[in-house]
Design an enzyme around this catalytic site. Structure first.
Site, PDB file in Angstrom:
ATOM      1  CG  ASP A 255      -1.835  -1.209   1.234  1.00 18.81           C
ATOM      2  OD1 ASP A 255      -2.147  -1.738   0.144  1.00 18.81           O
ATOM      3  OD2 ASP A 255      -2.208  -1.650   2.337  1.00 18.81           O
ATOM      4  N   GLY A 290       2.368  -1.288  12.016  1.00 21.48           N
ATOM      5  CA  GLY A 290       1.081  -0.818  11.525  1.00 21.48           C
ATOM      6  C   GLY A 290       1.115  -0.554  10.034  1.00 21.48           C
TER       7      GLY A 290
END
Ligand code: RIB
Length: 307
Positions: A255, A290
Site C-alpha cells: 500500500d 502498523g
C-alpha cells in the site's frame, strides 16, 4: 473540489497480532503483541499518497460505528478527503493480521464489512472527480465490478489508472485494458498469469504476460525485499529495494508502494523516478509497526532518496 489523486477502496480496522508462528488448528497461543489500528488497502494507499504530498480523495463505504469513526480520524490527520457513504445496515469491516516476530512478514484475513457492499451507485456522485483526477487507483477488496466501473470512468476522463490487483482474484476480460499500470505482488501476478513468480526472470515473464493481456503502460511486480520488476514497452528493469532501517512489520508495504507511486505520477515524475519514490515510501513503512500509521511524510521520503 477536484483532486489530483482519487482512490477507491476499503477501510477496515486491523487487529494485528505478533507471534513467532501461527497457531495450528485446535491450538491456543499467547501472542507477543497486539495492536488495533486503521487498515484496508484503499485507505492505506490514500493515507500513503497524502502523507507523501498528494492531494487525495478517497471513495469508500463505512458503517455507523466506532471503526468507521477511526477511519474518519485517520483521514483527517493525513489530509485525505473522504468521499464516503455511511451505511447504517453494515458494520465497518475488520482484518485479522498475523505478523511473524523476527522477519516482520505477515498473513491477513479480511472481512470488508460495509465496504464489501459498495456498488457502482457509490461512484455516481463522484464521477466528475474520478474522471477529472490526474491519477486514479483501486484494488480488489471491494467488488471487482465496481473497481472495473471506477477504472472505466477514470480512463474515459483521461486519468492515469492504477490497479493494485489485491487480493488475487479472477478479473473480467476487459479489466486490464482499463489499466495504465498494474502492481501485483508475486502471488497476485501468478494468479493472473499462471506463471509462478520465483525470481526476476519469472517476474519479467509474468509482467510481459500482463502487458499481453492488455495493460497499457507497464506491469510492475512488487517483490518484497527484492524491490520490484517493471516491464513496459522499453523492456524489463529491476528496481532494487531501498534500505531505511530494521524491518519490523511488512504489513501495508504494498500500500505504501502504491500510494507513493500514485503521488509521484501525480507530481509528473517519469516511470522510473516514480518507482524509486514508491520504493522509498515502502522502505520506510516497513521500519514501523502498523499500516496507515507507518506511512512516511514527504520530508522523510526526500531524505531517504537524497541520502
Ligand atoms: O495491505 C495491508 C492491508 O490489507 C491491511 O491493512 C488489511 O486491512 C488488509 O486490507
Amino acid at each position: 473540489m477536484p483532486h489530483d489523486i482519487v482512490i477507491l477502496g476499503v477501510f477496515v480496522a486491523d487487529a494485528a497480532f505478533r507471534s513467532d508462528r501461527l497457531p495450528v488448528l485446535g491450538e491456543t497461543k499467547i501472542a507477543t503483541g497486539f495492536t488495533l489500528g486503521p487498515g484496508g488497502k484503499g485507505s492505506n494507499q490514500a493515507v500513503a499518497a497524502a502523507r507523501a504530498g498528494g492531494d487525495v480523495g478517497f471513495i469508500t463505504r463505512i458503517g455507523d460505528d466506532a471503526f468507521g469513526q477511526m477511519g474518519q480520524r485517520v483521514w483527517a490527520a493525513a489530509g485525505v478527503n473522504p468521499l464516503i457513504t455511511c451505511d447504517p445496515d453494515h458494520p465497518t469491516g475488520a482484518a485479522g493480521i498475523f505478523i511473524e516476530e523476527g522477519s516482520g512478514r505477515n498473513a491477513i484475513l479480511i472481512s470488508p464489512g460495509a465496504a464489501g457492499a459498495i456498488t457502482t451507485a457509490d461512484l455516481t456522485p463522484h464521477a466528475a472527480l474520478i474522471a477529472g483526477a490526474k491519477v486514479a487507483v483501486t484494488q480488489l477488496e471491494q467488488p471487482v465490478a465496481v473497481a472495473r466501473d471506477f477504472l472505466r470512468i477514470a480512463q474515459a476522463g483521461g486519468a492515469i489508472t492504477i490497479l493494485n490487483p489485491a487480493p488475487a482474484t479472477s478479473l473480467p476480460g476487459e479489466m486490464l485494458g482499463l489499466c495504465d499500470y498494474v502492481t501485483p505482488n508475486e502471488t497476485e501476478a501468478a494468479a493472473l498469469t499462471g506463471i509462478a513468480v520465483v525470481d526476476l526472470n519469472s517476474a519479467a515473464a509474468a509482467a510481459e504476460a500482463l502487458l499481453a493481456q492488455g495493460v497499457r503502460q507497464a506491469a510492475i511486480i512488487t517483490l518484497g525485499a527484492e524491490g520490484a520488476l517493471v516491464r513496459d514497452r522499453k523492456g524489463a528493469r529491476h528496481i532494487p529495494q531501498m534500505q531505511a532501517g530494521t524491518v519490523v512489520d511488512t504489513t501495508g508495504a504494498g500500500d505504501a508502494f502504491n500510494g507513493g507511486f500514485a503521488c509521484a505520477l501525480a507530481q509528473g515524475m517519469d516511470l522510473d523516478r516514480a518507482l524509486r519514490f514508491a520504493t522509498a515510501v515502502a522502505a520506510i513503512s516497513v521500519t514501523r509497526a502498523g499500516t496507515a500509521a507507518a506511512m512516511p511524510a514527504a520530508a522523510e521520503i526526500r531524505a531517504l532518496l537524497q541520502g
